[in-house]
Design a protein around this motif. Sequence first.
Motif, PDB file in Angstrom:
ATOM      1  N   CYS A 273      -7.024  11.836   0.461  1.00 41.03           N
ATOM      2  CA  CYS A 273      -5.919  10.863   0.984  1.00 41.03           C
ATOM      3  C   CYS A 273      -6.247   9.634   0.185  1.00 41.03           C
ATOM      4  N   VAL A 274      -5.564   9.102  -0.574  1.00 42.19           N
ATOM      5  CA  VAL A 274      -5.770   7.872  -1.381  1.00 42.19           C
ATOM      6  C   VAL A 274      -4.620   6.826  -0.611  1.00 42.19           C
ATOM      7  N   ALA A 275      -5.223   5.679  -0.049  1.00 41.20           N
ATOM      8  CA  ALA A 275      -4.641   4.503   0.716  1.00 41.20           C
ATOM      9  C   ALA A 275      -4.764   3.420  -0.439  1.00 41.20           C
ATOM     10  N   ASP A 276      -3.358   2.828  -0.664  1.00 43.17           N
ATOM     11  CA  ASP A 276      -3.401   1.776  -1.459  1.00 43.17           C
ATOM     12  C   ASP A 276      -3.225   0.680  -0.626  1.00 43.17           C
ATOM     13  N   LEU A 277      -4.196  -0.269  -0.395  1.00 38.56           N
ATOM     14  CA  LEU A 277      -4.337  -1.375   0.320  1.00 38.56           C
ATOM     15  C   LEU A 277      -4.376  -2.615  -0.391  1.00 38.56           C
ATOM     16  N   ASP A 278      -4.166  -2.335  -1.575  1.00 36.91           N
ATOM     17  CA  ASP A 278      -3.781  -3.770  -2.587  1.00 36.91           C
ATOM     18  C   ASP A 278      -2.542  -4.402  -2.379  1.00 36.91           C
ATOM     19  N   LEU A 279      -2.400  -5.033  -1.368  1.00 41.19           N
ATOM     20  CA  LEU A 279      -1.329  -5.932  -0.606  1.00 41.19           C
ATOM     21  C   LEU A 279      -0.814  -6.660  -1.732  1.00 41.19           C
ATOM     22  N   GLY A 280       0.624  -6.445  -2.164  1.00 41.59           N
ATOM     23  CA  GLY A 280       1.256  -7.227  -3.101  1.00 41.59           C
ATOM     24  C   GLY A 280       0.863  -6.992  -4.565  1.00 41.59           C
ATOM     25  N   GLY A 281       0.078  -6.099  -4.827  1.00 45.58           N
ATOM     26  CA  GLY A 281      -0.162  -5.355  -6.056  1.00 45.58           C
ATOM     27  C   GLY A 281      -0.295  -3.944  -6.242  1.00 45.58           C
ATOM     28  N   ALA A 282       0.600  -3.258  -5.200  1.00 45.54           N
ATOM     29  CA  ALA A 282       0.384  -1.907  -5.116  1.00 45.54           C
ATOM     30  C   ALA A 282       0.803  -1.051  -6.420  1.00 45.54           C
ATOM     31  N   ASP A 283       0.027  -0.189  -6.987  1.00 48.09           N
ATOM     32  CA  ASP A 283       0.560   0.416  -8.019  1.00 48.09           C
ATOM     33  C   ASP A 283      -0.066   1.829  -8.290  1.00 48.09           C
ATOM     34  N   ILE A 284      -1.035   2.313  -7.211  1.00 46.65           N
ATOM     35  CA  ILE A 284      -1.446   3.573  -7.565  1.00 46.65           C
ATOM     36  C   ILE A 284      -0.522   4.608  -7.710  1.00 46.65           C
ATOM     37  N   HIS A 285       0.346   4.473  -6.949  1.00 46.68           N
ATOM     38  CA  HIS A 285       1.501   5.514  -6.818  1.00 46.68           C
ATOM     39  C   HIS A 285       1.977   5.529  -8.414  1.00 46.68           C
ATOM     40  N   ILE A 286       2.277   4.745  -8.824  1.00 46.43           N
ATOM     41  CA  ILE A 286       2.865   4.816 -10.373  1.00 46.43           C
ATOM     42  C   ILE A 286       1.773   5.712 -11.423  1.00 46.43           C
ATOM     43  N   LEU A 287       0.430   5.431 -11.119  1.00 47.52           N
ATOM     44  CA  LEU A 287      -0.430   6.139 -12.025  1.00 47.52           C
ATOM     45  C   LEU A 287      -0.611   7.645 -11.724  1.00 47.52           C
ATOM     46  N   TYR A 288       0.088   7.945 -10.435  1.00 51.09           N
ATOM     47  CA  TYR A 288       0.113   9.527 -10.309  1.00 51.09           C
ATOM     48  C   TYR A 288       1.743   9.885 -10.582  1.00 51.09           C
TER      49      TYR A 288
END
Length: 274
Positions: free
Chosen positions: A35-50
């Motif tokens: 499970c990947v948790a994107d905790l880059d608050l304000g700059g979240a973009d992990i979902h786009i890379l998938y």
Amino acid sequence: MAITISVGSGKGGTGKSMVVTNLGLLLAGSNRRVCVADLDLGGADIHILYGLFEPEATLTDFLTRKVGSLSEIIHPLASFGNLQIIPGSGNTLQTANMSFQEKQRLLRALATIDTDVLLVDVGAGTGFHALDFFMFTDIQICVTNPEPAAIMDFYNFLQLATIRRALSGFLAQSEIGRTLREKRYQSLAEVFADAEAIQPGAKRLAQQALESFNPLLITNMVGSNARINQLKLRNLAAKYLGISIPSLGDIPCDSHVQEAMRAYLPVSGYAPKA
């Protein structure tokens, strides 16, 4: 119980999210539930890379209590096997000004996720949220690149992380803990000096808190004329921070990375031989 891994960096642009995206895919491909948790608050973009452009729910929904549990915002990525993602939050007042209690609620929820590996993408920078998310996990990984500014920011990130870790050696409700947390420290030596002045022997407690802190280093975007002196960096960390930073290795520059990002795919899936 899940193995937890955080990936952080001193600044943006080091390729941290690229590392997280591909590490998640490769671990999932080795028969692990990830499970990947994107905790880059304000700059979240992990979902786009998938290739997930409009997630139905994000971390914002959990933080604003629109959903009751973190499991309600976990998105399975069926095309990537045993991989799931918690999409990150946009830059809202709720997330930017997250209280200590809200942060603790989030960390408690992350600890309950049913997975083999929890991979946490920590926002770049040295704010308290980023440092605390980084320190939350069993294993910490730092990503930098050979650019001088990136190396300086990486060292600054490490320095503030060690200060945060050293302060964790004192109970928050104790007199010494309260006193030390009222001051913003610029170096570990200042923490040691103040701790010892307040309570003889306290310096040793701070040092003990650092004994199990050995963040791993990945150097990204390495080329024939772009390398860093890792030995010098490790010597500086040992001398001034009292920690070791083992190297996980280098990631070379490769044009396939940019191609994969434009295709909204992890490069390890887009071009496995890259």
